[in-house]
Design a protein around this motif. Structure first.
Motif, PDB file in Angstrom:
ATOM      1  N   ALA A  66      11.547 -29.606 -63.724  1.00 44.67           N
ATOM      2  CA  ALA A  66      12.272 -29.565 -62.444  1.00 44.67           C
ATOM      3  C   ALA A  66      13.549 -28.739 -62.545  1.00 44.67           C
ATOM      4  O   ALA A  66      13.857 -27.948 -61.648  1.00 44.67           O
ATOM      5  N   SER A  67      14.277 -28.882 -63.640  1.00 49.69           N
ATOM      6  CA  SER A  67      15.549 -28.164 -63.761  1.00 49.69           C
ATOM      7  C   SER A  67      15.364 -26.671 -63.996  1.00 49.69           C
ATOM      8  O   SER A  67      16.323 -25.913 -63.891  1.00 49.69           O
ATOM      9  N   SER A  68      14.146 -26.239 -64.286  1.00 51.11           N
ATOM     10  CA  SER A  68      13.914 -24.798 -64.403  1.00 51.11           C
ATOM     11  C   SER A  68      13.594 -24.183 -63.037  1.00 51.11           C
ATOM     12  O   SER A  68      13.607 -22.965 -62.889  1.00 51.11           O
ATOM     13  N   ILE A  69      13.327 -25.018 -62.038  1.00 48.72           N
ATOM     14  CA  ILE A  69      13.004 -24.542 -60.691  1.00 48.72           C
ATOM     15  C   ILE A  69      14.231 -24.577 -59.787  1.00 48.72           C
ATOM     16  O   ILE A  69      14.460 -23.664 -59.007  1.00 48.72           O
ATOM     17  N   VAL A  70      15.023 -25.647 -59.872  1.00 48.23           N
ATOM     18  CA  VAL A  70      16.225 -25.799 -59.054  1.00 48.23           C
ATOM     19  C   VAL A  70      17.374 -26.277 -59.926  1.00 48.23           C
ATOM     20  O   VAL A  70      17.180 -26.825 -61.004  1.00 48.23           O
ATOM     21  N   ASP A  71      18.580 -26.077 -59.409  1.00 50.02           N
ATOM     22  CA  ASP A  71      19.773 -26.556 -60.099  1.00 50.02           C
ATOM     23  C   ASP A  71      19.719 -28.078 -60.239  1.00 50.02           C
ATOM     24  O   ASP A  71      19.199 -28.776 -59.361  1.00 50.02           O
ATOM     25  N   SER A  72      20.284 -28.584 -61.304  1.00 46.04           N
ATOM     26  CA  SER A  72      20.217 -30.020 -61.589  1.00 46.04           C
ATOM     27  C   SER A  72      20.887 -30.880 -60.522  1.00 46.04           C
ATOM     28  O   SER A  72      20.572 -32.062 -60.392  1.00 46.04           O
ATOM     29  N   ARG A  73      21.782 -30.307 -59.720  1.00 48.57           N
ATOM     30  CA  ARG A  73      22.443 -31.121 -58.690  1.00 48.57           C
ATOM     31  C   ARG A  73      21.488 -31.604 -57.610  1.00 48.57           C
ATOM     32  O   ARG A  73      21.803 -32.511 -56.843  1.00 48.57           O
ATOM     33  N   TRP A  74      20.305 -30.979 -57.498  1.00 49.15           N
ATOM     34  CA  TRP A  74      19.320 -31.393 -56.500  1.00 49.15           C
ATOM     35  C   TRP A  74      18.353 -32.437 -57.051  1.00 49.15           C
ATOM     36  O   TRP A  74      17.519 -32.962 -56.327  1.00 49.15           O
ATOM     37  N   ILE A  75      18.448 -32.743 -58.346  1.00 55.77           N
ATOM     38  CA  ILE A  75      17.489 -33.627 -59.007  1.00 55.77           C
ATOM     39  C   ILE A  75      17.998 -35.063 -58.962  1.00 55.77           C
ATOM     40  O   ILE A  75      19.163 -35.337 -59.250  1.00 55.77           O
ATOM     41  N   VAL A  76      17.090 -35.977 -58.597  1.00 59.73           N
ATOM     42  CA  VAL A  76      17.422 -37.401 -58.509  1.00 59.73           C
ATOM     43  C   VAL A  76      16.596 -38.191 -59.513  1.00 59.73           C
ATOM     44  O   VAL A  76      15.512 -37.763 -59.906  1.00 59.73           O
ATOM     45  N   ALA A  77      17.123 -39.323 -59.896  1.00 62.14           N
ATOM     46  CA  ALA A  77      16.454 -40.155 -60.892  1.00 62.14           C
ATOM     47  C   ALA A  77      15.280 -40.944 -60.316  1.00 62.14           C
ATOM     48  O   ALA A  77      14.264 -41.128 -60.970  1.00 62.14           O
ATOM     49  N   ASP A  78      15.439 -41.414 -59.065  1.00 63.50           N
ATOM     50  CA  ASP A  78      14.432 -42.295 -58.485  1.00 63.50           C
ATOM     51  C   ASP A  78      14.634 -42.397 -56.977  1.00 63.50           C
ATOM     52  O   ASP A  78      15.503 -41.736 -56.411  1.00 63.50           O
ATOM     53  N   VAL A  79      13.850 -43.251 -56.341  1.00 65.84           N
ATOM     54  CA  VAL A  79      13.911 -43.423 -54.888  1.00 65.84           C
ATOM     55  C   VAL A  79      15.290 -43.915 -54.444  1.00 65.84           C
ATOM     56  O   VAL A  79      15.829 -43.451 -53.437  1.00 65.84           O
ATOM     57  N   THR A  80      15.872 -44.833 -55.190  1.00 71.34           N
ATOM     58  CA  THR A  80      17.193 -45.368 -54.832  1.00 71.34           C
ATOM     59  C   THR A  80      18.236 -44.269 -54.857  1.00 71.34           C
ATOM     60  O   THR A  80      19.047 -44.146 -53.932  1.00 71.34           O
ATOM     61  N   ASP A  81      18.216 -43.448 -55.890  1.00 69.68           N
ATOM     62  CA  ASP A  81      19.149 -42.325 -56.003  1.00 69.68           C
ATOM     63  C   ASP A  81      18.950 -41.360 -54.832  1.00 69.68           C
ATOM     64  O   ASP A  81      19.913 -40.902 -54.209  1.00 69.68           O
ATOM     65  N   ALA A  82      17.700 -41.054 -54.502  1.00 67.20           N
ATOM     66  CA  ALA A  82      17.400 -40.149 -53.392  1.00 67.20           C
ATOM     67  C   ALA A  82      17.942 -40.715 -52.082  1.00 67.20           C
ATOM     68  O   ALA A  82      18.609 -40.010 -51.312  1.00 67.20           O
TER      69      ALA A  82
END
Length: 122
Positions: A66-82
């Motif tokens: 995932a981090s090779s496709i988008v910046d890590s700031r868009w990545i979430v750990a789970d549904v709660t984080d999202a």
């Protein structure tokens, strides 16, 4: 099925909208404001990048690559984080982050950038 569950659950009934298919995906994505990538495995990321180009904020579940496709700031750990990230954004923040997502996608995936990478690889 799922539609019956949505109609019969008060919390979902007012929160879920099913729009008909249409030809102007970019306008629809701007109306929504977010593009979710919640798969455990994603082989093709076109919808996420299209959403970013349309200025939707990407919400990407943490998975391999995932981090090779988008910046890590868009990545979430789970549904709660999202859910927390989505709920925390007001209209101004959503607009600002949408523009930042757009700029990132243009930078990473423009014809110029992609052609340069192909030439480097070849």
């Amino acid at each position: 099925g799922q539609f019956a569950r949505i109609r019969s659950t008060a919390l979902l009934r007012d929160a879920v909208t099913v729009d008909p298919a249409g030809g102007d995906v970019a306008s629809w994505l701007r109306k929504i404001g977010f593009i979710l990538s919640v798969s455990d495995i994603e082989s093709f990321h076109l919808a996420m990048i299209e959403g970013m180009i349309a200025r939707s904020v990407p919400i990407v579940f943490d998975r391999e690559g995932a981090s090779s496709i988008v910046d890590s700031r868009w990545i979430v750990a789970d549904v709660t984080d999202a859910a927390q990230r989505i709920k925390a954004l007001d209209g101004v923040a959503l607009h600002t982050l949408g523009q930042e997502a757009h700029d990132e996608a243009v930078y990473r995936y423009s014809v110029t950038t992609t052609a340069r990478e192909w030439l480097r690889l070849l």
